[in-house]
Enzyme design. Structure first.
Site, PDB file in Angstrom:
ATOM      1  N   CYS A 168       0.870  -1.182   0.000  1.00 41.87           N
ATOM      2  CA  CYS A 168       0.000   0.000   0.000  1.00 41.87           C
ATOM      3  C   CYS A 168       0.898   1.221   0.000  1.00 41.87           C
ATOM      4  O   CYS A 168       1.625   1.469   0.972  1.00 41.87           O
ATOM      5  CB  CYS A 168      -0.912   0.010   1.225  1.00 41.87           C
ATOM      6  SG  CYS A 168      -1.921   1.513   1.364  1.00 41.87           S
ATOM      7  N   ASN A 169       0.868   1.970  -1.089  1.00 41.67           N
ATOM      8  CA  ASN A 169       1.738   3.138  -1.208  1.00 41.67           C
ATOM      9  C   ASN A 169       1.403   4.201  -0.173  1.00 41.67           C
ATOM     10  O   ASN A 169       2.287   4.756   0.478  1.00 41.67           O
ATOM     11  CB  ASN A 169       1.624   3.734  -2.616  1.00 41.67           C
ATOM     12  CG  ASN A 169       2.194   2.820  -3.680  1.00 41.67           C
ATOM     13  OD1 ASN A 169       3.354   2.894  -4.022  1.00 41.67           O
ATOM     14  ND2 ASN A 169       1.365   1.930  -4.215  1.00 41.67           N
ATOM     15  N   THR A 170       0.109   4.499  -0.004  1.00 40.02           N
ATOM     16  CA  THR A 170      -0.297   5.542   0.933  1.00 40.02           C
ATOM     17  C   THR A 170       0.164   5.225   2.348  1.00 40.02           C
ATOM     18  O   THR A 170       0.607   6.113   3.084  1.00 40.02           O
ATOM     19  CB  THR A 170      -1.827   5.723   0.909  1.00 40.02           C
ATOM     20  OG1 THR A 170      -2.260   5.928  -0.436  1.00 40.02           O
ATOM     21  CG2 THR A 170      -2.246   6.912   1.757  1.00 40.02           C
ATOM     22  N   ALA A 171       0.085   3.954   2.735  1.00 37.88           N
ATOM     23  CA  ALA A 171       0.463   3.556   4.090  1.00 37.88           C
ATOM     24  C   ALA A 171       1.946   3.766   4.366  1.00 37.88           C
ATOM     25  O   ALA A 171       2.362   3.756   5.532  1.00 37.88           O
ATOM     26  CB  ALA A 171       0.076   2.099   4.337  1.00 37.88           C
TER      27      ALA A 171
ATOM     28  N   CYS B 219      -0.423   3.141  -6.658  1.00 39.74           N
ATOM     29  CA  CYS B 219      -1.585   2.773  -5.843  1.00 39.74           C
ATOM     30  C   CYS B 219      -1.863   1.311  -6.154  1.00 39.74           C
ATOM     31  O   CYS B 219      -1.984   0.950  -7.329  1.00 39.74           O
ATOM     32  CB  CYS B 219      -2.797   3.628  -6.177  1.00 39.74           C
ATOM     33  SG  CYS B 219      -4.314   3.053  -5.382  1.00 39.74           S
TER      34      CYS B 219
END
Length: 231
Positions: free
Chosen positions: A85-88, A197
């Protein structure tokens, strides 16, 4: 032969975690089950929403939940961690502070891959959640690599595509949004595009081949393979 085992902080979302497993399988030439690579997976879809925390400003901080997952995986025998997960990765410092094993950071690894391919000052397009942009997840790594980020103009549309994939899977409407965004980035002068993403990784086969594309899930899968096989 005893192999190293990577622990996966998963569930963000579940399909993305399964996709990472599929991509990892594809990195191995196997004639038998034993040729494949072991994984420990903490599939936790109840990690607090990164979008609610970073974009809406109303959600619970996911950092503590991710740190606890990392600790569980280390205690279970993981010798490194991966997180599709890129955002995480905004919460990578909380994860790294909680354990004594390394995080195979898909953001820094992907930027290093781009830096090896591009000249300083090149523009890199990012197909990602608006939360990735707002949190500056790629900013430090791109700045150090002397690469310039490019973003689609309509972040809300990108978020719509992500939510659509989470709810309905890789449907044509989401594919159309992603393809349109990639074409926009190419017109702006992107020398390379990141699929940044993991929901978009599910539909990355829709993207044109020019400019070249680096899928961060692929980079992570290769890093897991290399870590596991390391002597």
């Amino acid at each position: 032969m005893t192999r190293r085992v990577v622990g996966i902080l998963g569930g963000m979302g579940p399909e993305a975690t399964i996709l990472l497993q599929q991509r990892l399988l594809a990195t191995v030439k196997a004639t038998d089950d034993a040729d494949h690579l072991p994984l420990l997976i903490d599939m936790n879809p109840q990690v607090p929403s990164r979008i609610a925390h970073l974009i809406q400003g109303t959600g619970t901080d996911p950092g503590p939940a991710l740190a606890q997952m990392a600790q569980r995986l280390e205690q279970a025998g993981a010798t490194a961690l991966g997180m599709p997960c890129n955002t995480a990765h905004h919460y990578a410092p909380a994860i790294e502070a909680a354990v004594s094993i390394p995080l195979l950071n898909m953001v820094t690894l992907s930027v290093a891959r781009a830096r090896a391919l591009l000249a300083p000052g090149a523009q890199v397009g990012l197909l990602a959640s608006p939360a990735v942009r707002m949190a500056g997840v790629f900013d430090a790594a791109l700045d150090e690599a002397e690469l310039t980020p490019l973003w689609p103009e309509d972040g809300d549309r990108m978020l719509t595509a992500i939510r659509t994939i989470k709810a309905e899977g890789p449907v044509p409407a989401a594919r159309a949004i992603l393809t349109s965004a990639a074409e926009e980035l190419a017109e702006k002068g992107a020398a390379l595009i990141f699929v940044a993403c993991s929901e978009f990784s599910l539909i990355a086969d829709s993207l044109p081949s020019i400019p070249p594309v680096i899928d961060t899930v692929d980079v992570l899968a290769e890093a897991i393979r290399d870590h596991t096989r390391e002597e």
